[in-house]
Design a protein around this motif. Structure first.
Motif, PDB file in Angstrom:
ATOM      1  N   PRO A   1      60.334  51.402  80.272  1.00 52.28           N
ATOM      2  CA  PRO A   1      60.706  52.676  79.761  1.00 52.28           C
ATOM      3  C   PRO A   1      61.841  52.074  78.311  1.00 52.28           C
ATOM      4  O   PRO A   1      62.464  50.891  77.917  1.00 52.28           O
ATOM      5  N   PRO A   2      61.711  53.047  77.268  1.00 53.25           N
ATOM      6  CA  PRO A   2      62.110  52.865  75.905  1.00 53.25           C
ATOM      7  C   PRO A   2      63.883  52.655  76.261  1.00 53.25           C
ATOM      8  O   PRO A   2      64.593  53.306  77.658  1.00 53.25           O
ATOM      9  N   ALA A   3      63.880  52.353  75.305  1.00 56.42           N
ATOM     10  CA  ALA A   3      65.579  51.861  75.917  1.00 56.42           C
ATOM     11  C   ALA A   3      66.251  50.208  77.017  1.00 56.42           C
ATOM     12  O   ALA A   3      67.557  49.905  77.292  1.00 56.42           O
TER      13      ALA A   3
ATOM     14  N   ARG B   1      70.054  39.303  65.025  1.00 54.34           N
ATOM     15  CA  ARG B   1      71.185  40.173  65.985  1.00 54.34           C
ATOM     16  C   ARG B   1      70.732  41.213  67.186  1.00 54.34           C
ATOM     17  O   ARG B   1      70.339  40.871  67.974  1.00 54.34           O
ATOM     18  N   VAL B   2      69.885  41.808  66.962  1.00 60.16           N
ATOM     19  CA  VAL B   2      69.483  43.222  67.302  1.00 60.16           C
ATOM     20  C   VAL B   2      67.877  42.771  68.543  1.00 60.16           C
ATOM     21  O   VAL B   2      68.669  42.942  69.611  1.00 60.16           O
ATOM     22  N   THR B   3      67.197  41.815  68.680  1.00 57.43           N
ATOM     23  CA  THR B   3      66.262  41.515  69.160  1.00 57.43           C
ATOM     24  C   THR B   3      65.870  39.897  69.591  1.00 57.43           C
ATOM     25  O   THR B   3      65.647  40.014  70.259  1.00 57.43           O
ATOM     26  N   GLY B   4      67.026  39.295  69.042  1.00 58.28           N
ATOM     27  CA  GLY B   4      66.771  37.577  69.079  1.00 58.28           C
ATOM     28  C   GLY B   4      66.116  37.057  69.288  1.00 58.28           C
ATOM     29  O   GLY B   4      64.798  36.821  67.832  1.00 58.28           O
TER      30      GLY B   4
ATOM     31  N   GLY C   1      68.344  46.411  74.484  1.00 59.58           N
ATOM     32  CA  GLY C   1      67.706  48.102  74.993  1.00 59.58           C
ATOM     33  C   GLY C   1      68.424  48.909  73.795  1.00 59.58           C
ATOM     34  O   GLY C   1      66.926  50.157  73.549  1.00 59.58           O
ATOM     35  N   ALA C   2      68.911  47.978  72.602  1.00 53.75           N
ATOM     36  CA  ALA C   2      69.027  49.821  71.366  1.00 53.75           C
ATOM     37  C   ALA C   2      68.130  49.430  70.900  1.00 53.75           C
ATOM     38  O   ALA C   2      67.547  50.040  69.778  1.00 53.75           O
ATOM     39  N   ALA C   3      67.206  47.452  71.002  1.00 54.85           N
ATOM     40  CA  ALA C   3      66.079  47.447  69.833  1.00 54.85           C
ATOM     41  C   ALA C   3      64.301  48.377  69.930  1.00 54.85           C
ATOM     42  O   ALA C   3      63.512  48.174  69.561  1.00 54.85           O
ATOM     43  N   ALA C   4      64.948  48.389  72.075  1.00 57.56           N
ATOM     44  CA  ALA C   4      63.353  48.488  72.470  1.00 57.56           C
ATOM     45  C   ALA C   4      63.105  50.400  72.170  1.00 57.56           C
ATOM     46  O   ALA C   4      64.200  51.030  72.921  1.00 57.56           O
ATOM     47  N   SER C   5      62.237  50.973  71.750  1.00 60.57           N
ATOM     48  CA  SER C   5      62.086  52.339  71.525  1.00 60.57           C
ATOM     49  C   SER C   5      61.425  52.688  71.698  1.00 60.57           C
ATOM     50  O   SER C   5      61.168  54.013  71.913  1.00 60.57           O
TER      51      SER C   5
END
Length: 69
Positions: free
Chosen positions: A43-45, A4-7, A26-30
């Motif tokens: 960039p992150p997020a 759900r978060v990453t697709g 963006g929530a999964a990109a750390s």
């Protein structure tokens, strides 16, 4: 939750062959990544795309800006 978060992963064909592709929210990109399309930092997020050869060892996995992919 991960899907759900990453697709979900999907396959795309291009002039250079077949790719496995996943959209990252963006929530999964750390972490920060370097886009191979424009060589600018993601960039992150920041939502973006991850692509790799579906039958490889994952060493060709790259993070792209959505607009560059």
């Amino acid at each position: 939750m991960f899907q759900r978060v990453t697709g979900a992963e999907r396959r795309e064909s291009g002039p250079d062959g077949e790719w496995a592709v996943r959209r990252i929210t963006g929530a999964a990109a750390s972490k920060a990544y370097r886009c191979p399309g424009c060589y600018q930092e993601i960039p992150p997020a920041t939502p973006h795309v991850v692509a790799w050869r579906p039958f490889g060892d994952g060493q060709d996995r790259r993070h792209w800006h959505s607009s560059c992919w």
